[in-house]
Design a protein around this motif. Sequence first.
Motif, PDB file in Angstrom:
ATOM      1  N   ALA A  60       0.837  -1.199   0.000  1.00 52.70           N
ATOM      2  CA  ALA A  60       0.000   0.000   0.000  1.00 52.70           C
ATOM      3  C   ALA A  60       0.873   1.250   0.000  1.00 52.70           C
ATOM      4  O   ALA A  60       1.874   1.319   0.730  1.00 52.70           O
ATOM      5  CB  ALA A  60      -0.916  -0.006   1.218  1.00 52.70           C
ATOM      6  N   ARG A 104      -2.701   5.760   0.362  1.00 50.41           N
ATOM      7  CA  ARG A 104      -3.681   4.740   0.737  1.00 50.41           C
ATOM      8  C   ARG A 104      -3.580   4.403   2.227  1.00 50.41           C
ATOM      9  O   ARG A 104      -4.603   4.245   2.905  1.00 50.41           O
ATOM     10  CB  ARG A 104      -3.480   3.473  -0.096  1.00 50.41           C
ATOM     11  CG  ARG A 104      -4.504   2.382   0.234  1.00 50.41           C
ATOM     12  CD  ARG A 104      -4.381   1.181  -0.681  1.00 50.41           C
ATOM     13  NE  ARG A 104      -5.361   0.178  -0.325  1.00 50.41           N
ATOM     14  CZ  ARG A 104      -6.638   0.200  -0.671  1.00 50.41           C
ATOM     15  NH1 ARG A 104      -7.083   1.214  -1.411  1.00 50.41           N
ATOM     16  NH2 ARG A 104      -7.459  -0.751  -0.301  1.00 50.41           N
ATOM     17  N   LYS A 108      -6.928   5.288   4.052  1.00 54.94           N
ATOM     18  CA  LYS A 108      -7.735   4.072   4.259  1.00 54.94           C
ATOM     19  C   LYS A 108      -7.503   3.409   5.602  1.00 54.94           C
ATOM     20  O   LYS A 108      -8.345   2.623   6.070  1.00 54.94           O
ATOM     21  CB  LYS A 108      -7.438   3.054   3.141  1.00 54.94           C
ATOM     22  CG  LYS A 108      -7.787   3.537   1.743  1.00 54.94           C
ATOM     23  CD  LYS A 108      -9.289   3.683   1.578  1.00 54.94           C
ATOM     24  CE  LYS A 108      -9.643   4.087   0.138  1.00 54.94           C
ATOM     25  NZ  LYS A 108     -11.102   4.277  -0.037  1.00 54.94           N
TER      26      LYS A 108
END
Length: 347
Positions: free
Chosen positions: A246, A250, A254
Amino acid sequence: MKLDPLTKKKIRRFRSIKRSYYSFIILSTLILLASVAELFVNNKALVVSYQGSLYFPTYSAVRTGQFFGEDYEYEANYRELKQKFDEADEGNWVLMPIVPWNPYEQDFNGEAYPPNAPSLESRHFLGTDESGRDVLARLIYGFRIAIWFAVLTLAICYTIGVLVGCLMGYLGGKFDLVMQRIIEVWSMVPFLYVIMIMVSIIQPSFFLFVLINVLFGWIGITWYMRTMTYKEKAREYVMAAKAQGAGTWRVITKHILPNTMVMIVTLAPFGIVTNITMLTALDYLGLGLVPPTPSWGDLLQQGKSNLNAWWIMSSVVGAIVTVLTMVTFIGEGVREAFDPKKHTRYT
């Protein structure tokens, strides 16, 4: 929108705190009503029935007195028009708002010099200020300006502060050191002096004050988010996300941001209180919005200068105390409902 079980649990907890929940309902209703204040407080008619046709002056082009059979060419005076239609009884009628006064409109009836006491007959339910303007109208329109100023400023400040704070905490190193020095230097700039200089150079406006407040307001949330991100990036779920490839954006948006939202949500109501009081204080000091813009600070100043006109000071102080108390109750409820000691989420 589908909510996860943890969020539903937090909302149920917030609703169980009655004074916070009811404050949220009342304040939301007031904001909604203030957003369409022209329907309740206005010197323009809501509906005019003239010669069998309906007209809606509040949200249509300006119509002159001649359009409705009067002998003048400027905008129709709908209060007088209503009285004439009622006396003529020819089937024409005018529906006026509850408070038939514009916040900028001066009422000099020739019988007494303003400020005038509350009167049901003249429909000045909270009286007039020292310029003959309706106090209730200026309270409502002043509230609309103050609350939207607070919300808009808060949204921009938090967007910048959260982004910078997360990057400082996550990236660390030279970026963190450089940003710390920039913030430390910038935070030493005196806010009040900047306001005074800007106001002396540029004509004050709503968006100018939003801009100035944003320039200084984003710093506070940055430190909180930097600390929270530092703490979160050392947890296993972040390392697992990075191990699976990732990217920085992100991982922050996230994984880290959802687990630090509690800080944003908890501080937001108190940030609104701060912004409302700051705008009120600037208007009170004469450094705020340009007269005759409706503002609570201007009414406070007039109330202090006209202590015999008790309706001015009591109205604006009552409005400020009520709104700030409700926002504070909401903040307490949000803090209690989103307490990370009771609810912890790792994704």
